[in-house]
Enzyme design. Structure first.
Site, short mmCIF file in Angstrom:
data_model
loop_
_atom_site.label_atom_id
_atom_site.label_comp_id
_atom_site.label_asym_id
_atom_site.label_seq_id
_atom_site.Cartn_x
_atom_site.Cartn_y
_atom_site.Cartn_z
N ASP A 117 82.25 88.09 110.04
CA ASP A 117 83.42 87.28 109.76
C ASP A 117 83.54 86.11 110.74
OD1 ASP A 117 86.01 87.03 108.22
OD2 ASP A 117 86.69 86.94 110.30
N ASP A 157 117.02 67.94 142.56
CA ASP A 157 115.79 68.71 142.75
C ASP A 157 116.00 70.18 142.41
OD1 ASP A 157 114.62 66.39 143.50
OD2 ASP A 157 113.97 67.03 145.48
N GLY A 159 87.33 81.28 107.95
CA GLY A 159 86.25 81.68 107.06
C GLY A 159 86.20 81.04 105.69
N LEU A 160 86.51 81.83 104.67
CA LEU A 160 86.37 81.37 103.29
C LEU A 160 87.28 80.19 102.98
CD1 LEU A 160 86.03 84.51 101.02
CD2 LEU A 160 84.37 82.70 101.46
#
Lengths: 498, 410
Positions: free
Chosen positions: A266, A20, A401-402
């Site tokens: 954006d 433990d 994005g693009l």
């Protein structure tokens, strides 16, 4: 252990088998702590079971007191020690140590970690912040004063949240009396009553203690968790309302960049991104609000492992037209994610594994977390700076994005293609590789995809393919179609475009 | 020698699953334990290892403790679901934990019952990885010992064969296999095998080389099946590996000249690879906290081949029989300690002020923060370190903390 390790001057004697002690390394490695957690384990072995494990406990507790000289001690039993029923509470009392000894009864076969942490904190607060008759607890002062409750060791960004929230309160003209349990001493807990109200940052840890303080010392509770821009504004307004301070200059914080980052063109591509959220209740509920209100994502699934706070998560899910998933079985979570086909998963380390397997982007929003999620830099989740951090962290795993358009237009490009993933991520593989997102079995098993439609489906970029498949199948089921053709695909597209 | 009983800052045997589940490719490990066990292997191990694991935990809840019948039913249900989801599993280990041992849940009967139910496709075995019985690498020992009865019986007419015992990285196995072939030992098997169906037959003509010092029970179980152990140093470093190979060569009566001719180039290559680390490590003192039982052979390697000075060699358990060759060669002034009382051991360590401390992850960062140089011992179990071609890597693991210290200007 998260409470004991967070605090100073407190020692935990845990009746537990060897092995433990692995728990130590969660703190020394994952959180990179530079000191051992203040925990003594009795580490009994099989051969001790026939003999006197009770005596072993007493020796360990006595030696721990002598060696570490703590202000107070907590004693308890781990899951295995619970079974051998040695009664650490009685044994510790018998030692008559000259310091407060608090016995914990944490039934590990019924309850889970956060419950145990909350109970431990509550017992400590009860012991040290008990009412003293006659003496007024709150010393008068010109400025309002509060405690910050809930941050622990191994918490997800607790260190930075405390800094950010303290700063926010300071700007409002509110003093912080005690932060607990993180870095508090037992003697600090006895100063808790000397404040006007309590700010509960993590209800999983501090709700029980805060309710006790409200009942016994009349301290109001601020429950709004300032994760996200809007929640931070609500938090400020709530504090202004109970203290009468003027929040205007704080609300106008010039460092609150997240709203503009999200409104700027954006970020258009973020619109309607399908996101699945799972974590503790505090972070899951907050994430759902940020994702839907502040980033314009579509929350397609929301869940938690915090059963004690399931009601809050269910309510948040209902607001979004969802049914909350309340479970601690990661296979159930995996199934839900596979079915929902999100484009982003916000979860714990377990969901990060699942998302990786399914080829979906992921950001971690809640404990349990990886060593990587304990960053060196200041990286809060709360306050205005926290909202900035959320924007950056959650947007990062997505195809941007693009690039999203280019992938749709030229999907067979040899180095920038469907299987390659987002090009700014390390997982980007320019070499031809099988598409990472496996095409799952149809939702309705009686549906058949024609070969042409199936081929057409693979021309859709991976990050929206799951959505297209789901929509088409749902459309076909609604229309009572048995076979999905290319036409069905585009009919569905037009149907859902409306 | 110091024998200590007190707080032991060590892993339990369940931890062995982290490497065993990758070694036998069609095996799955199902821990029957508490949430703490699940947390250990899923969060502690799972959080650090990014891969689809072939291990899981059947979590015991309160109702399982109330009636053992329920616990068995629950276990059957979990196994059914698992085998349905993972049809590639051919060997399933039910792994006992502290709570399952304390309530005396009979996993061997459960394994028999489940084996009968899922035969012939799946074999179900059991062993205990509990912390009350096993420390860290002893989990591998318990697992392999449980696998021994699965080995087919080889009778006394079978030609002599070599059995290499211990889970080794695949690349290391391949290197050893090439060396044994070159030496002219015709039949070499590894235990455990990479596939559960490929367990080598064992009988009186089986000669075994033990590759890991912690495999006492497995060695005994194989010996009970008639296998003969070839006593040797463990194959760490150029010297250890040479000695280990020599034990096999002698058992096959390979002429000394042939042995030298074949082994020399490999041995020289290993020595060349050690030279660089020796420059860093020579003359430095080293303190081992107990972890994997690899400590005595590693201390011998560091002392003999790198010129280091072991001050304390802690081991969770000292198997005098398997380590007989090693113990003869440990430096006389080194303090050997078995078991642990971690706070007292830390006191000794601070008093000794060793140049390097080899210890577990729970102690490493706190000791570094106190200004000591440490090497986390778990890496010694998780990297290929056996044999000639890994000798340089093994030395480099000890040299790296110094190289990093020298490099950092923060």
């Amino acid at each position: 252990m998260r409470i004991a390790t967070a605090m100073k001057g407190l020692h935990y004697v845990l009746h537990a088998p060897q092995g433990d002690t692995y728990a130590d390394l969660l703190f020394t490695m994952i959180e990179r702590r530079d000191a051992r957690p203040p925990v003594t384990y009795t580490t009994f072995q099989a051969r001790d079971l026939g003999g006197d494990t009770a005596e072993l406990f007493k020796t360990s507790a006595r030696e721990a007191y002598e060696r570490f000289q703590p202000e107070a001690m907590i004693v308890g039993a781990s899951c295995t020690a619970e079974l051998i029923q040695d009664d650490p509470a009685g044994l510790a009392r018998a030692l008559k140590l000259p310091i407060p000894v608090i016995a914990l009864d944490l039934p590990s076969y019924q309850k889970k970690e956060n419950w145990g942490a909350a109970e431990t904190f509550y017992q400590l607060v009860r012991t040290f912040a008990a009412k003293v008759d006659g003496a007024p607890a709150r010393t008068p002062g010109p400025r309002p004063r509060c405690n910050i409750l809930g941050p622990t060791a191994l918490g997800f960004r607790h260190r930075d949240d405390v800094v950010e929230v303290t700063r926010l309160l300071g700007q409002l003209g509110v003093d912080v009396n005690v932060v607990a349990p993180l870095n508090a001493r037992p003697s600090d807990l006895s100063r808790l009553p000397d404040a006007d109200f309590n700010v509960v940052l993590y209800a999983e840890i501090a709700d029980v203690a805060a309710r006790w303080l409200e009942k016994n010392h009349g301290q109001k509770i601020i429950r709004t968790v300032p994760i996200g821009h809007n929640a931070t504004k609500d938090f400020i307004a709530e504090i202004a309302a109970i203290t009468g301070v003027d929040p205007a200059h704080v609300l106008a914080d010039a460092n609150a960049r997240m709203p503009w980052w999200s409104r700027s063109v954006d970020s258009n591509y973020l619109t309607g991104k399908r996101v699945f959220i799972f974590g503790d209740a505090t972070h899951a509920v907050a994430a759902a609000r940020v994702a839907s209100e502040e980033l314009g994502f579509e929350v397609v699934g929301l869940g938690t492992y915090s059963r004690e706070f399931a009601r809050d998560v269910r309510a948040a899910a209902e607001k979004l037209g969802l049914t909350a998933l309340v479970t601690d079985d990661y296979l159930e979570v995996e199934k839900a994610i596979a079915e929902l086909q999100p484009e982003l998963v916000l979860g714990t380390q377990m969901e990060r594994h699942i998302a990786k397997r399914l080829g979906v982007g992921c950001a971690v929003i809640s404990a349990p977390a990886h060593v990587q999620d304990y960053p060196a830099r200041f990286s809060p989740q709360m306050g205005f700076e926290g909202a900035n951090v959320l924007f950056d962290t959650w947007v990062h795993p997505l195809v941007m994005g693009l690039e999203e358009h280019l992938l749709a237009m030229f999907r067979e490009d040899f180095e920038f293609n469907d299987g390659a993933g987002a090009s700014h991520l390390a997982a980007h593989q320019p070499a031809p590789s099988p598409a990472p997102a496996p095409i799952s079995a149809p939702i309705a098993s009686e549906l058949i995809w024609s070969r042409e439609a199936e081929a057409e489906l693979t021309k859709i970029p991976f990050f929206v393919r799951g959505k297209a498949r789901r929509n088409t199948e749902r459309f076909a089921t609604e229309q009572g179609l048995a076979v999905i053709k290319i036409e069905t695909l585009y009919d569905a597209k037009s149907h859902y475009a409306r | 020698m110091l024998r200590e009983r007190g707080q032991r800052e060590v892993f339990c045997g369940l931890t062995g699953i982290v490497w065993l589940h990758r070694k036998i490719q069609d095996a799955f490990f199902l821990v029957v334990g508490s949430r703490t066990c699940a947390h250990l292997i899923q969060s502690a191990a799972g959080v650090m290892v990014f891969a689809e694991p072939r291990f899981a935990t059947a979590i015991m809840e309160e109702k399982d403790l109330a009636g053992l019948a329920d616990a068995n039913e629950e276990l059957d249900r979990v196994v059914d679901r698992l085998l349905e989801r993972r049809p590639d599993i051919k060997l399933l280990f039910l792994v006992g934990s502290c709570p399952s041992e304390v309530i005396k849940l009979d996993l061997s009967r459960a394994a028999q019952r489940l084996s009968a139910k899922h035969q012939p496709g799946v074999r179900v075995l059991n062993y205990s990885g509990s912390g009350i019985e096993t420390t860290f690498t002893q989990g591998e020992d318990a697992c392999l010992a449980a696998l021994v009865p699965e080995a087919p019986k080889a009778d006394s007419n079978t030609a002599p064969s070599l059995l290499v015992v211990g889970a080794l990285p695949d690349i290391v196995e391949d290197q050893f296999r090439r060396l044994f072939t070159e030496l002219g030992i015709p039949r070499v098997d590894f235990f455990p095998p990479r596939k559960s169906g490929e367990i080598a037959a064992v009988g009186p003509n089986t000669r075994m080389l033990i590759a890991q010092p912690f495999l006492g029970d497995t060695a005994r179980a194989l010996a009970a099946r008639g296998a003969n152990r070839l006593p040797a140093l463990f194959p760490f470093g150029a010297e250890g590996t040479t000695h280990w190979l020599k034990a096999a060569a002698d058992a096959w009566s390979i002429p000394e000249m042939d042995f030298r001719r074949i082994v020399a180039p490999h041995r020289e290559r290993a020595k060349r690879a050690l030279a660089r680390s020796r420059e860093t490590l020579e003359g430095l003192s080293v303190f081992f906290f107990p972890d994997s039982q690899l400590e005595p052979p590693l201390a011998r390697f560091l002392a003999e081949e790198l010129g280091m000075r072991p001050v304390e060699i802690g081991t969770p358990y000292l198997n005098r029989d398997l380590l007989s060759e090693e113990l003869k060669r440990l430096p006389a002034q080194a303090r050997l300690s078995e078991g642990q009382d971690v706070d007292k051991q830390l006191d000794r360590c601070r008093a000794d002020k060793p140049d390097l401390v080899v210890c577990g992850l729970g102690l490493a960062n706190p000791l570094e923060a106190a200004g000591m140089t440490t090497k986390w011992s778990i890496e010694l179990v998780f990297s290929p370190v056996h044999g000639f071609d890994q000798a340089g890597d093994l030395a480099a693991l000890f040299a790296r903390p110094f190289a990093r210290r020298a490099l950092l200007k923060v």
